[in-house]
Design a protein around this motif. Sequence first.
Motif: not given
Length: 180
Positions: A88-104
């Motif tokens: 946590r704290g290195s931008g992974l959550g941000r990148e995964l959430a962004r991928q989810a938004l694009v995919g959705a």
Amino acid sequence: MTVVELGPERCDALLRFFGDLPEGDLTFIKEEVTDPETVRSWATGESAGGRWVAVEGDEVTGYVAVRPLPGWSDHVGEIRLVVAPSSRGSGLGRELARQALVGAVASGLSKLVVEVVAEQGPALALFGDLGFTGEALLKDHIRDRSGELRDLMVLAHHVSDTWAGMDSVGIADELGAPAG
Ligand SMILES: CC(C)(COP(=O)(O)OP(=O)(O)OC[C@H]1O[C@@H](n2cnc3c(N)ncnc32)[C@H](O)[C@@H]1OP(=O)(O)O)[C@@H](O)C(=O)NCCC(=O)NCCS
């Protein structure tokens, strides 16, 4: 670290990832994540939404899913996101959430929601930056591990209203959306 769509070859690593998570974090996923049959069925089933994992070597360090709601809300996708505590704290959550938004958005969903514990700073920050805003506050809605009641916030992202916002985080380009 790379983010890839969940395929059968990642299921064992995903099961190890879920097995190592603290119990409190597992509640965000809302599915039978420790059952091998359930997790393997995710990688083969065809459905709207999607599931992605962050991988580092042979290990999974983060997971995000978009699950369409049933029936008359099947235009709405619910995001479930969790990152390994040590990553946590290195931008992974941000990148995964962004991928989810694009995919959705690519799979045609027009609204996304995510449930976060009201005082969960990192989750509020990262979803806020992706254009999610608070849509409901459910008082005393969940119990934490020590039995304390906590408020739950439902954050929402209305896709058609927010193309400008998506443009600003580079997502519209990724989807091949018309400029402007
Ligand atoms: C929410 C969660 C996915 C964030 O994952 P992460 O990989 O740490 O997130 P990021 O590193 O992308 O951080 C996102 C933002 O959170 C904030 N943040 C991160 N770590 C933080 C910390 N320790 N304290 C305060 N804010 C923090 C920062 O604002 C960061 O933005 P920045 O990139 O501008 O610094 C992770 O904490 C988690 O798995 N929590 C448990 C499950 C959960 O709450 N899921 C969300 C609802 S489904």
